[in-house]
Write a protein that holds these residues in place. Structure first.
Motif, PDB file in Angstrom:
ATOM      1  N   ARG A 150       0.823  -1.218   0.000  1.00  0.00           N
ATOM      2  CA  ARG A 150       0.000   0.000   0.000  1.00  0.00           C
ATOM      3  C   ARG A 150       0.856   1.266   0.000  1.00  0.00           C
ATOM      4  N   ARG A 151       2.059   1.178   0.545  1.00  0.00           N
ATOM      5  CA  ARG A 151       2.932   2.353   0.557  1.00  0.00           C
ATOM      6  C   ARG A 151       3.298   2.793  -0.865  1.00  0.00           C
ATOM      7  N   PHE A 152       3.171   1.891  -1.828  1.00  0.00           N
ATOM      8  CA  PHE A 152       3.447   2.224  -3.222  1.00  0.00           C
ATOM      9  C   PHE A 152       2.197   2.700  -3.954  1.00  0.00           C
ATOM     10  N   GLY A 153       1.085   2.791  -3.239  1.00  0.00           N
ATOM     11  CA  GLY A 153      -0.162   3.215  -3.866  1.00  0.00           C
ATOM     12  C   GLY A 153      -1.048   2.082  -4.327  1.00  0.00           C
ATOM     13  N   VAL A 154      -0.697   0.843  -3.994  1.00  0.00           N
ATOM     14  CA  VAL A 154      -1.508  -0.310  -4.382  1.00  0.00           C
ATOM     15  C   VAL A 154      -2.723  -0.400  -3.460  1.00  0.00           C
ATOM     16  N   HIS A 155      -3.892  -0.700  -4.047  1.00  0.00           N
ATOM     17  CA  HIS A 155      -5.100  -0.842  -3.241  1.00  0.00           C
ATOM     18  C   HIS A 155      -6.002  -1.895  -3.863  1.00  0.00           C
ATOM     19  N   SER A 156      -6.979  -2.371  -3.097  1.00  0.00           N
ATOM     20  CA  SER A 156      -7.897  -3.390  -3.592  1.00  0.00           C
ATOM     21  C   SER A 156      -8.710  -2.851  -4.754  1.00  0.00           C
ATOM     22  N   ALA A 157      -9.092  -3.757  -5.647  1.00  0.00           N
ATOM     23  CA  ALA A 157      -9.875  -3.458  -6.854  1.00  0.00           C
ATOM     24  C   ALA A 157      -9.050  -2.796  -7.949  1.00  0.00           C
ATOM     25  N   MET A 158      -7.794  -2.540  -7.698  1.00  0.00           N
ATOM     26  CA  MET A 158      -6.904  -1.991  -8.732  1.00  0.00           C
ATOM     27  C   MET A 158      -6.519  -3.119  -9.689  1.00  0.00           C
ATOM     28  N   PRO A 159      -6.464  -2.860 -11.004  1.00  0.00           N
ATOM     29  CA  PRO A 159      -5.957  -3.888 -11.923  1.00  0.00           C
ATOM     30  C   PRO A 159      -4.552  -4.338 -11.495  1.00  0.00           C
ATOM     31  N   THR A 160      -4.313  -5.627 -11.540  1.00  0.00           N
ATOM     32  CA  THR A 160      -3.015  -6.150 -11.112  1.00  0.00           C
ATOM     33  C   THR A 160      -1.879  -5.563 -11.935  1.00  0.00           C
ATOM     34  N   ALA A 161      -2.138  -5.332 -13.205  1.00  0.00           N
ATOM     35  CA  ALA A 161      -1.094  -4.754 -14.056  1.00  0.00           C
ATOM     36  C   ALA A 161      -0.686  -3.376 -13.554  1.00  0.00           C
ATOM     37  N   THR A 162      -1.664  -2.574 -13.125  1.00  0.00           N
ATOM     38  CA  THR A 162      -1.360  -1.244 -12.571  1.00  0.00           C
ATOM     39  C   THR A 162      -0.580  -1.386 -11.273  1.00  0.00           C
ATOM     40  N   ALA A 163      -1.010  -2.337 -10.426  1.00  0.00           N
ATOM     41  CA  ALA A 163      -0.324  -2.545  -9.149  1.00  0.00           C
ATOM     42  C   ALA A 163       1.132  -2.919  -9.360  1.00  0.00           C
ATOM     43  N   LEU A 164       1.395  -3.756 -10.353  1.00  0.00           N
ATOM     44  CA  LEU A 164       2.778  -4.181 -10.604  1.00  0.00           C
ATOM     45  C   LEU A 164       3.615  -3.065 -11.204  1.00  0.00           C
ATOM     46  N   ARG A 165       2.992  -2.137 -11.922  1.00  0.00           N
ATOM     47  CA  ARG A 165       3.751  -0.967 -12.390  1.00  0.00           C
ATOM     48  C   ARG A 165       4.145  -0.086 -11.215  1.00  0.00           C
ATOM     49  N   LEU A 166       3.246   0.036 -10.227  1.00  0.00           N
ATOM     50  CA  LEU A 166       3.551   0.845  -9.042  1.00  0.00           C
ATOM     51  C   LEU A 166       4.554   0.153  -8.131  1.00  0.00           C
ATOM     52  N   CYS A 167       4.455  -1.164  -8.072  1.00  0.00           N
ATOM     53  CA  CYS A 167       5.292  -1.931  -7.139  1.00  0.00           C
ATOM     54  C   CYS A 167       5.813  -3.180  -7.853  1.00  0.00           C
ATOM     55  N   PRO A 168       6.836  -3.037  -8.697  1.00  0.00           N
ATOM     56  CA  PRO A 168       7.315  -4.160  -9.527  1.00  0.00           C
ATOM     57  C   PRO A 168       7.826  -5.350  -8.721  1.00  0.00           C
ATOM     58  N   LYS A 169       8.259  -5.129  -7.492  1.00  0.00           N
ATOM     59  CA  LYS A 169       8.831  -6.220  -6.700  1.00  0.00           C
ATOM     60  C   LYS A 169       7.793  -6.927  -5.829  1.00  0.00           C
ATOM     61  N   ALA A 170       6.519  -6.582  -6.024  1.00  0.00           N
ATOM     62  CA  ALA A 170       5.470  -7.213  -5.218  1.00  0.00           C
ATOM     63  C   ALA A 170       5.371  -8.705  -5.518  1.00  0.00           C
ATOM     64  N   VAL A 171       5.049  -9.476  -4.483  1.00  0.00           N
ATOM     65  CA  VAL A 171       4.766 -10.899  -4.629  1.00  0.00           C
ATOM     66  C   VAL A 171       3.263 -11.049  -4.846  1.00  0.00           C
ATOM     67  N   VAL A 172       2.871 -11.626  -5.975  1.00  0.00           N
ATOM     68  CA  VAL A 172       1.459 -11.787  -6.309  1.00  0.00           C
ATOM     69  C   VAL A 172       1.037 -13.225  -6.025  1.00  0.00           C
ATOM     70  N   LEU A 173       0.001 -13.384  -5.196  1.00  0.00           N
ATOM     71  CA  LEU A 173      -0.474 -14.707  -4.804  1.00  0.00           C
ATOM     72  C   LEU A 173      -1.947 -14.862  -5.158  1.00  0.00           C
ATOM     73  N   PRO A 174      -2.379 -16.048  -5.573  1.00  0.00           N
ATOM     74  CA  PRO A 174      -3.800 -16.267  -5.853  1.00  0.00           C
ATOM     75  C   PRO A 174      -4.596 -16.332  -4.548  1.00  0.00           C
ATOM     76  N   PRO A 175      -5.839 -15.859  -4.552  1.00  0.00           N
ATOM     77  CA  PRO A 175      -6.659 -15.939  -3.331  1.00  0.00           C
ATOM     78  C   PRO A 175      -6.935 -17.385  -2.946  1.00  0.00           C
ATOM     79  N   ARG A 176      -7.034 -17.616  -1.633  1.00  0.00           N
ATOM     80  CA  ARG A 176      -7.391 -18.930  -1.109  1.00  0.00           C
ATOM     81  C   ARG A 176      -8.548 -18.743  -0.132  1.00  0.00           C
ATOM     82  N   HIS A 177      -9.752 -18.580  -0.676  1.00  0.00           N
ATOM     83  CA  HIS A 177     -10.890 -18.227   0.171  1.00  0.00           C
ATOM     84  C   HIS A 177     -11.255 -19.327   1.151  1.00  0.00           C
ATOM     85  N   GLY A 178     -10.975 -20.579   0.780  1.00  0.00           N
ATOM     86  CA  GLY A 178     -11.226 -21.649   1.744  1.00  0.00           C
ATOM     87  C   GLY A 178     -10.407 -21.454   3.009  1.00  0.00           C
TER      88      GLY A 178
END
Length: 386
Positions: free
Chosen positions: A50-78
């Motif tokens: 979030r310190r890079f400006g990433v927030h929920s509902a943001m396209p993942t592509a936009t989030a990765l442009r803001l924070c290229p080193k982010a670790v992206v994980l698939p949701p595990r709702h169970g």
């Protein structure tokens, strides 16, 4: 009698659970949702992201442009549902009056528990401490005489926040806050208030109720009451509820229809799981949409028989979106799915005798069990977006 209300909100819940499961990610920016290739949208982000400006509902592509080193994980709702049940077990030690808003937040009315456990603040701190000790997760807790103030309080000092409204100093605490902190004040309403010279809660509070209603209509009366710290809504427990719903308010308004359809599927799955958990089934499916100007619409459809089936709730919600809303429509601020019109267990059983529906019910049961034990991605539904 003055009530004692808690609002418990888990900090960056999905991301925090993932970090707990994988301690090597601690301190790194973590995004839950979408894919590492940048498809889909963000379901949750750690505070480091979030310190890079990433927030929920943001396209993942936009989030990765803001924070290229982010670790992206698939949701595990169970997994998240399983953890949420354990959090509720902590709540139940202190009160049966629990109103869940989603997997990661709930209102608790602890008025009747004060003689047993001490002050509302003491109960809030005990709950916060037990969640950390037993689950390794951090909750922010707000303590207040009503739901609006409790929810506002839980957001005061995030993350790892704790705030109690002093009943004698409510106005003093509210007055400096921007008027956008009141429920119901979106960009359009904020502009209307600004034209009146109102930018803070204190400025709104000093206007007469009649004047605010004249400028804002019936919604103005609600805002005037909130500015005075007034909220008479009770905490409604799951046992008392006449509907089960899940909704999400986006950090940024969403216009992309595909993203909205994805969220409708996610919300429908959560609602269906909660129905099955409570052994409830309902006939009426409701779609709730709040647009960027804070106009809110609901669209409902009653089915021939009651249901707790994920596929039926999801398909009906999507049908309501496609057929009962004007397209194109303004950007969406809030999206929700609900089920109501519950019937007795006997009527529910009779309505599920149809062979196809019975098979779908068995599929839901198996999916719930597998996901609860092994995580969301251990099994996927046909036609799933993932």
């Amino acid at each position: 009698m003055s009530r004692a209300i808690l609002h418990v909100d888990m900090d960056a819940f999905f991301a925090s659970v993932e970090v707990r499961e994988r301690p090597e990610l601690r301190g790194r920016p973590v995004i839950v949702g979408g894919t590492p290739e940048g498809r889909g949208v963000v379901a949750a982000a750690s505070y480091e992201a979030r310190r890079f400006g990433v927030h929920s509902a943001m396209p993942t592509a936009t989030a990765l442009r803001l924070c290229p080193k982010a670790v992206v994980l698939p949701p595990r709702h169970g997994l998240y549902s399983q953890v949420s049940r354990r959090i509720h077990t902590v709540f139940e030690r202190y009160t049966p009056q629990i109103e869940p808003l989603s997997l990661d937040e709930a209102f608790l009315d602890v008025t009747g528990s004060l003689r047993l456990f001490g002050s509302a603040a003491a109960i809030g701190r005990r709950i916060k401490g037990e969640i950390l000790e037993e689950l390794g997760l951090i909750a922010s807790v707000g303590v207040a005489p009503n739901k609006f103030l409790a929810k506002l309080a839980s957001d005061m000092n995030k993350p790892d926040g704790f705030f109690q409204f002093d009943p004698e100093r409510i106005a003093e605490t509210l007055d400096p806050l921007p008027v956008t902190r009141l429920w119901g004040v979106g960009p359009a309403t904020a502009r209307q208030l600004e034209r009146l010279g109102i930018r803070t809660v204190g400025q709104l509070r000093h206007y007469s109720r009649r004047l605010i209603v004249r400028h804002l209509g019936r919604g103005g009366e609600h805002l005037w009451e909130l500015a005075h710290g007034i909220d008479a809504r009770p905490v409604v427990s799951e046992q008392e509820t006449k509907s089960v719903s899940n909704e999400t308010t986006f950090a940024r308004d969403i216009h992309d229809p595909n993203s909205l359809r994805m969220w409708l599927s996610e919300l429908s799955e959560q609602v269906a799981w909660r129905l099955r958990r409570q052994e409830l089934a309902g006939r009426t499916i409701t779609l709730k949409v709040r647009f960027q100007d804070f106009t809110t619409v609901t669209r409902s459809l009653s089915l021939p028989a009651v249901t707790d089936l994920t596929s039926e709730i999801r398909d009906t919600a999507l049908r309501l979106y496609e057929e009962r809303l004007d397209h194109p429509h303004p950007s969406v601020r809030l999206l929700g799915v609900g089920v109501s019109g519950f019937e007795t267990p006997e009527a529910r059983q009779q309505s599920l005798f149809h062979e196809v529906r019975a098979r779908n019910s068995r599929v839901d049961t198996i999916v719930d069990q597998v996901r609860s034990r092994f995580g969301r991605d251990a099994v996927r539904r046909g036609g799933s977006r993932r």
